[in-house]
Scaffold this active site. Structure first.
Site, mmCIF file in Angstrom:
data_model
loop_
_atom_site.group_PDB
_atom_site.id
_atom_site.type_symbol
_atom_site.label_atom_id
_atom_site.label_comp_id
_atom_site.label_asym_id
_atom_site.label_seq_id
_atom_site.Cartn_x
_atom_site.Cartn_y
_atom_site.Cartn_z
ATOM 1 N N ASP A 49 0.875 -1.164 0.000
ATOM 2 C CA ASP A 49 0.000 0.000 0.000
ATOM 3 C C ASP A 49 0.919 1.222 0.000
ATOM 4 O O ASP A 49 1.729 1.377 0.914
ATOM 5 C CB ASP A 49 -0.867 -0.048 1.273
ATOM 6 N N TYR A 138 -7.727 15.021 -9.304
ATOM 7 C CA TYR A 138 -6.739 14.154 -9.963
ATOM 8 C C TYR A 138 -5.690 15.004 -10.688
ATOM 9 O O TYR A 138 -4.485 14.793 -10.542
ATOM 10 C CB TYR A 138 -7.452 13.226 -10.939
HETATM 11 C C1 VAH Z 1 -8.523 9.674 -16.697
HETATM 12 N N1 VAH Z 1 -7.307 8.250 -18.214
HETATM 13 O O1 VAH Z 1 -9.388 9.754 -17.551
HETATM 14 C C2 VAH Z 1 -7.177 9.123 -17.095
HETATM 15 C C3 VAH Z 1 -6.270 10.203 -17.445
HETATM 16 C C4 VAH Z 1 -6.022 11.245 -19.644
HETATM 17 C C5 VAH Z 1 -6.644 11.307 -18.330
HETATM 18 O O2 VAH Z 1 -5.050 10.270 -16.864
HETATM 19 O O3 VAH Z 1 -8.692 10.025 -15.571
#
Ligand code: VAH
Length: 314
Positions: A49, A138
């Site tokens: 992890d 993200y």
């Molecule tokens: C997403 N595939 O959709 C991933 C990404 C290109 C974006 O890193 O979150």
């Protein structure tokens, strides 16, 4: 000895075998949290992890690891459901990897970034260093990953590098929780049921890459001489297409394929905040990057392989 985190994910499940092919099976340690899936990938593997720094350090010492390929991450759409989890895994997990690498004087940490670092204020067809004001947790965590990587490189001389990937399309292991996953799901559903409802508008255009090209990008960048690198994170692109273009291409190989478009507000908003294509000329210049696969060849190969793997007759 290479340790790969997130080995059971979409990229890991293909990068681990590719690395084992080149460097030898025993020199690539797969790791992740799902032991059943790790078993499928095969020995040597370690349950790990990335939030447990002491565990990473233990594995690094036990196997005498000198390179970490850090793939463990929560993707964009899933991140919006649980921002605090995404922040934790993506930034603290990465900090843990960098810290263990620094303390143990590892030779290299390879960590992919994403086109999600870009945002609505980013100019069209962005290069490697430009405005990065992402609107997803993200994307924010990937900007942090890049900045932290640069910091460890400049301050401690830790060789951190990585490809900045667009949506990755593949047939072996499905992605989970990404915004670009529609470009993968469309193929699965086309082969399984002959129809698919896209969660983006037909005119949504995003940069993409086919897995064999993504794997090659990792390998080439890992092997590139550090003196040739002018940035730590390199845009790499394979192709760029709209959802409609993808649907039309699939329909040429699966006659009667029925595509619907019902934009999902969350993922449409994320897709709209990302660039339609990216400029990867630095990767081409610095380490000879060139994609091999385009929309047409990728679609043909995807469908052929999915027909086999999903147990359908060609
Ligand atoms: C997403 N595939 O959709 C991933 C990404 C290109 C974006 O890193 O979150």
């Amino acid at each position: 000895i290479i340790l790969v985190t997130g080995s059971t994910g979409q990229i890991g499940s293909e990068l681990v075998p590719a690395l084992r092919e080149v460097y030898g099976k025993d020199r690539v340690i797969a790791s992740g949290r799902n032991v059943a899936k790790l078993r499928e990938i095969g020995e040597p593997y370690a349950e790990l992890d990335v939030l447990r720094r002491d565990e990473i350090a233990r594995v690094v010492k036990e196997y005498k690891v000198n390179v970490i390929v850090h793939l463990a991450a929560v993707l964009s759409a899933k991140g919006e459901q649980d921002p605090s989890l995404a922040w934790d895994i993506n930034t603290n997990g990465t900090l843990n990897v960098f810290e263990v690498a620094r303390e143990n004087r590892l030779d290299m940490v390879v960590v992919p970034s994403s086109i999600a670092v870009y945002g609505p204020e980013t100019p069209d067809n962005p290069g490697d260093i430009t405005v990065m004001r992402p609107k997803t947790i993200y994307g924010i965590s990937k900007v942090v990953t890049e900045l932290l990587g640069e910091y460890y490189y400049l301050k401690y001389g830790l060789d951190v590098r990585g490809p900045r990937l667009p949506g990755v399309i593949s047939w072996k292991t499905p992605p989970g929780g990404g915004t670009t996953d529609y470009a993968v799901e469309a193929f699965y559903e086309a082969v399984k049921r002959g129809e698919y409802t896209f969660w983006v508008r037909p005119d949504t255009r995003l940069p993409m890459i086919y897995m064999p090209d993504a794997i090659r990008a990792f390998m080439m960048l890992m092997r590139a001489d550090n003196s040739a690198l002018t940035v730590r994170f390199y845009n790499v692109q394979g192709m760029s297409f709209t959802a409609k273009e993808l649907a039309d291409t699939i329909a040429r190989y699966i006659p009667g394929f029925k595509a619907d478009f019902k934009p999902d507000p969350l993922r449409q908003r994320i897709a709209d905040s990302w660039p339609k294509s990216i400029d990867d000329s630095k990767a081409r210049r610095d380490w000879g990057w060139r994609p091999v696969w385009g929309l047409e060849s990728m679609a043909r190969d995807m469908i052929e392989n999915l027909k086999k793997s999903l147990g359908k007759k060609g």
